[in-house]
Design an enzyme around this catalytic site. Sequence first.
Site, PDB file in Angstrom:
ATOM      1  N   LYS A 123       0.848  -1.196   0.000  1.00 22.26           N
ATOM      2  CA  LYS A 123       0.000   0.000   0.000  1.00 22.26           C
ATOM      3  C   LYS A 123       0.886   1.249   0.000  1.00 22.26           C
ATOM      4  O   LYS A 123       1.446   1.640   1.022  1.00 22.26           O
ATOM      5  CB  LYS A 123      -0.922   0.034   1.236  1.00 22.26           C
ATOM      6  CG  LYS A 123      -1.977   1.118   1.073  1.00 22.26           C
ATOM      7  CD  LYS A 123      -2.342   1.846   2.334  1.00 22.26           C
ATOM      8  CE  LYS A 123      -1.458   2.910   2.804  1.00 22.26           C
ATOM      9  NZ  LYS A 123      -1.403   4.166   2.017  1.00 22.26           N
ATOM     10  N   GLU A 135      11.565  16.325  13.883  1.00 20.11           N
ATOM     11  CA  GLU A 135      11.904  16.055  12.484  1.00 20.11           C
ATOM     12  C   GLU A 135      11.166  17.062  11.603  1.00 20.11           C
ATOM     13  O   GLU A 135       9.936  17.058  11.553  1.00 20.11           O
ATOM     14  CB  GLU A 135      11.468  14.623  12.154  1.00 20.11           C
ATOM     15  CG  GLU A 135      11.884  14.181  10.785  1.00 20.11           C
ATOM     16  CD  GLU A 135      11.366  12.785  10.450  1.00 20.11           C
ATOM     17  OE1 GLU A 135      10.188  12.493  10.764  1.00 20.11           O
ATOM     18  OE2 GLU A 135      12.121  12.007   9.855  1.00 20.11           O
ATOM     19  N   CYS A 164      14.227  10.363   6.007  1.00 14.75           N
ATOM     20  CA  CYS A 164      14.272   9.916   7.398  1.00 14.75           C
ATOM     21  C   CYS A 164      15.679  10.029   7.941  1.00 14.75           C
ATOM     22  O   CYS A 164      15.891  10.334   9.102  1.00 14.75           O
ATOM     23  CB  CYS A 164      13.819   8.464   7.476  1.00 14.75           C
ATOM     24  SG  CYS A 164      14.781   7.382   6.402  1.00 14.75           S
ATOM     25  N   GLU A 187      10.233   1.312  10.334  1.00 15.09           N
ATOM     26  CA  GLU A 187      11.295   2.216   9.890  1.00 15.09           C
ATOM     27  C   GLU A 187      10.717   3.624   9.979  1.00 15.09           C
ATOM     28  O   GLU A 187       9.902   4.022   9.142  1.00 15.09           O
ATOM     29  CB  GLU A 187      11.705   1.880   8.451  1.00 15.09           C
ATOM     30  CG  GLU A 187      12.347   0.512   8.300  1.00 15.09           C
ATOM     31  CD  GLU A 187      13.737   0.423   8.916  1.00 15.09           C
ATOM     32  OE1 GLU A 187      14.284   1.460   9.342  1.00 15.09           O
ATOM     33  OE2 GLU A 187      14.274  -0.692   8.985  1.00 15.09           O
TER      34      GLU A 187
HETATM   35  P1  NAP Z   1       3.065   8.642   7.489  1.00 15.78           P
HETATM   36  O1  NAP Z   1       2.109   9.758   7.482  1.00 15.78           O
HETATM   37  O2  NAP Z   1       3.331   7.947   8.754  1.00 15.78           O
HETATM   38  O3  NAP Z   1       2.563   7.621   6.379  1.00 15.78           O
HETATM   39  C1  NAP Z   1       3.276   6.449   6.068  1.00 15.78           C
HETATM   40  C2  NAP Z   1       2.324   5.440   5.439  1.00 15.78           C
HETATM   41  O4  NAP Z   1       1.366   5.044   6.420  1.00 15.78           O
HETATM   42  C3  NAP Z   1       1.517   5.999   4.267  1.00 15.78           C
HETATM   43  O5  NAP Z   1       1.297   4.974   3.319  1.00 15.78           O
HETATM   44  C4  NAP Z   1       0.195   6.380   4.941  1.00 15.78           C
HETATM   45  O6  NAP Z   1      -0.876   6.425   4.022  1.00 15.78           O
HETATM   46  C5  NAP Z   1       0.049   5.220   5.906  1.00 15.78           C
HETATM   47  N1  NAP Z   1      -0.866   5.451   7.033  1.00 15.78           N
HETATM   48  C6  NAP Z   1      -1.342   6.621   7.522  1.00 15.78           C
HETATM   49  N2  NAP Z   1      -2.182   6.391   8.568  1.00 15.78           N
HETATM   50  C7  NAP Z   1      -2.218   5.048   8.741  1.00 15.78           C
HETATM   51  C8  NAP Z   1      -2.897   4.184   9.659  1.00 15.78           C
HETATM   52  N3  NAP Z   1      -3.696   4.653  10.605  1.00 15.78           N
HETATM   53  N4  NAP Z   1      -2.713   2.858   9.546  1.00 15.78           N
HETATM   54  C9  NAP Z   1      -1.876   2.346   8.597  1.00 15.78           C
HETATM   55  N5  NAP Z   1      -1.233   3.111   7.690  1.00 15.78           N
HETATM   56  C10 NAP Z   1      -1.388   4.451   7.771  1.00 15.78           C
HETATM   57  O7  NAP Z   1       4.509   9.087   6.943  1.00 15.78           O
HETATM   58  P2  NAP Z   1       4.821  10.002   5.702  1.00 15.78           P
HETATM   59  O8  NAP Z   1       4.476  11.399   6.045  1.00 15.78           O
HETATM   60  O9  NAP Z   1       4.253   9.379   4.467  1.00 15.78           O
HETATM   61  O10 NAP Z   1       6.412   9.817   5.595  1.00 15.78           O
HETATM   62  C11 NAP Z   1       7.307  10.596   6.285  1.00 15.78           C
HETATM   63  C12 NAP Z   1       7.827   9.860   7.505  1.00 15.78           C
HETATM   64  O11 NAP Z   1       8.399   8.620   7.120  1.00 15.78           O
HETATM   65  C13 NAP Z   1       8.940  10.626   8.185  1.00 15.78           C
HETATM   66  O12 NAP Z   1       8.748  10.593   9.572  1.00 15.78           O
HETATM   67  C14 NAP Z   1      10.186   9.843   7.800  1.00 15.78           C
HETATM   68  O13 NAP Z   1      11.256   9.990   8.692  1.00 15.78           O
HETATM   69  C15 NAP Z   1       9.660   8.450   7.749  1.00 15.78           C
HETATM   70  N6  NAP Z   1      10.544   7.599   6.934  1.00 15.78           N
HETATM   71  C16 NAP Z   1      11.312   6.634   7.547  1.00 15.78           C
HETATM   72  C17 NAP Z   1      12.188   5.860   6.791  1.00 15.78           C
HETATM   73  C18 NAP Z   1      13.073   4.820   7.431  1.00 15.78           C
HETATM   74  O14 NAP Z   1      13.577   3.955   6.719  1.00 15.78           O
HETATM   75  N7  NAP Z   1      13.303   4.872   8.737  1.00 15.78           N
HETATM   76  C19 NAP Z   1      12.255   6.049   5.415  1.00 15.78           C
HETATM   77  C20 NAP Z   1      11.469   7.036   4.836  1.00 15.78           C
HETATM   78  C21 NAP Z   1      10.598   7.794   5.608  1.00 15.78           C
HETATM   79  P3  NAP Z   1      -1.360   7.857   3.425  1.00 15.78           P
HETATM   80  O15 NAP Z   1      -0.113   8.597   3.063  1.00 15.78           O
HETATM   81  O16 NAP Z   1      -2.159   7.462   2.256  1.00 15.78           O
HETATM   82  O17 NAP Z   1      -2.114   8.512   4.514  1.00 15.78           O
END
Ligand code: NAP
Length: 483
Positions: free
Chosen positions: A178, A386, A287, A253
């Site tokens: 997804k 962040e 990240c 992650e």
């Molecule tokens: P996010 O808002 O947490 O979303 C991540 C994924 O989770 C998206 O597919 C989102 O879908 C989905 N999601 C949202 N609410 C959910 C729920 N209640 N249940 C299950 N899935 C749900 O993160 P983001 O804003 O896309 O990404 C940025 C973050 O990712 C930053 O904090 C970054 O540091 C972190 N990141 C970490 C790594 C690593 O390897 N450690 C790598 C890259 C990014 P929708 O977007 O469709 O809502």
Amino acid sequence: MEYSGPSELYVDGEWTDAVSGETLQTFDPATETEYATVALAGEEDVRRAVDAASRAAERGSEWTELDPAERGAALRRMADAIEERKDEISLVESHDNGKTPFEAGMEVQMVIDTFRYFAGWTDKLTGEHNPVPGDRLNYTTREPLGVTGHIVPWNYPFQLAGRSLAPALACGNTAVVKPSSQTPLSALYYGLAAEEAGLPDGVVNVIPGSGSEAGAALAEHDDVAHVAFTGSTEIGKRVMADAAQNVTGVTLELGGKGPHLVFPEADLGAAAKGIHYGIFMNAGQMCWAGSRLLVHEDVADELVERVVEGAESTPLGSGIDDDGRMGPVVSEDQREQILDYIQTGVDEGATVACGGGVPEDKESGYFVEPTVLTDVTNDMTVAREEIFGPVLSVIEFSDEEEAIELANDSPYGLLSGIWTEQLSRAHRVADALDYGMVSVNEYPVTFPQTPFGGTKESGSGREQGLEAVREYTQTKNVNVKLD
Ligand code: NAP
């Protein structure tokens, strides 16, 4: 370029509309115009996809009956199929996310390398013999988990889906992917690659959908054996709690607030380049961004001058029809959030050494100037949270112990960087840093064969390398009484 790639869900080997018929529009962050319309999965589609993946993972299915070497060959064919479309996927990713095609090309190449790397693991998933007392044969085997769910963020949509998909498939699992509803397009190419590679129906399913509906339904589904979640710490905690209802394993992650520790003897030219790359690549939406620059007071002025020079000479643009080296951030909301953080930094006492706002020469696109904030202390909001944008916070230190304390004083623990010409200091400090990854005299860097992940609120579990093989298999112990 008009979008002509896949725009339906890929479920059970077929391209299909969502059960509800709902669709989702995507926007190009560089032009703020509509780019594509794709099917939007809901809970019913998650059920369909998990059912298909469960059938494909059943004992005796075509996928589970493949010899390990044949499974490896299937992964190599997927890598080839992705390589064939490398330029197309890079351009789509660029229009969908805002990063430049050059940056997107690096993402796609990492996926190709990752599939080829894990293809080599399929016939090396060995168990062990255990020397137990008595007349017994006791051994372990490594087995697939079953259906794996992959929830992917918007910052590296293609690479982060592939990072967990490749090992999951190499270990004999099936998958439901997804992508983020903000950047749903590139992940659909995994459906095309699976088709072209001849994977059995249901092994790979791709369902763009919202996080709160499709993401949550996937994390909660009791037929999902493991959830690989990449995203924010806040949502990661929720996914972990949802998965816990079914005792489903998770790899998390999450976010980061990476420090660079620059010591006085460091090669400042090399450090300035690494610091630039570590915070301005992908417009800082990483990240593992090196968003805190911890620099020794004796070299702080010179280093900041070099970093500011690099920031001010970075051409902003999509990189599609201009010479842009740093693209826009993903959305208007994201830009507002970044600008708010900069203002909070100033309100709390930081000085804007460069950037700090929206570039005046851009009529459209969610651009933010590469920004360097000096006079930051480690307790300020811009040093603790962040920002997820092109904003570097500079903090000075006077000795090694203070540098280590500042680096470790963070809720996060993903990647940290050390810049020094002293071998003993490099190893001493690497040992003291409470981070999942430490990089010396280079930042940021990772490879398919090296573990990726963090300590504290940066996550749990590791992707890539041998660690991922352990993550996507389970151990069975067999004891045989011999007489
Ligand atoms: P996010 O808002 O947490 O979303 C991540 C994924 O989770 C998206 O597919 C989102 O879908 C989905 N999601 C949202 N609410 C959910 C729920 N209640 N249940 C299950 N899935 C749900 O993160 P983001 O804003 O896309 O990404 C940025 C973050 O990712 C930053 O904090 C970054 O540091 C972190 N990141 C970490 C790594 C690593 O390897 N450690 C790598 C890259 C990014 P929708 O977007 O469709 O809502």
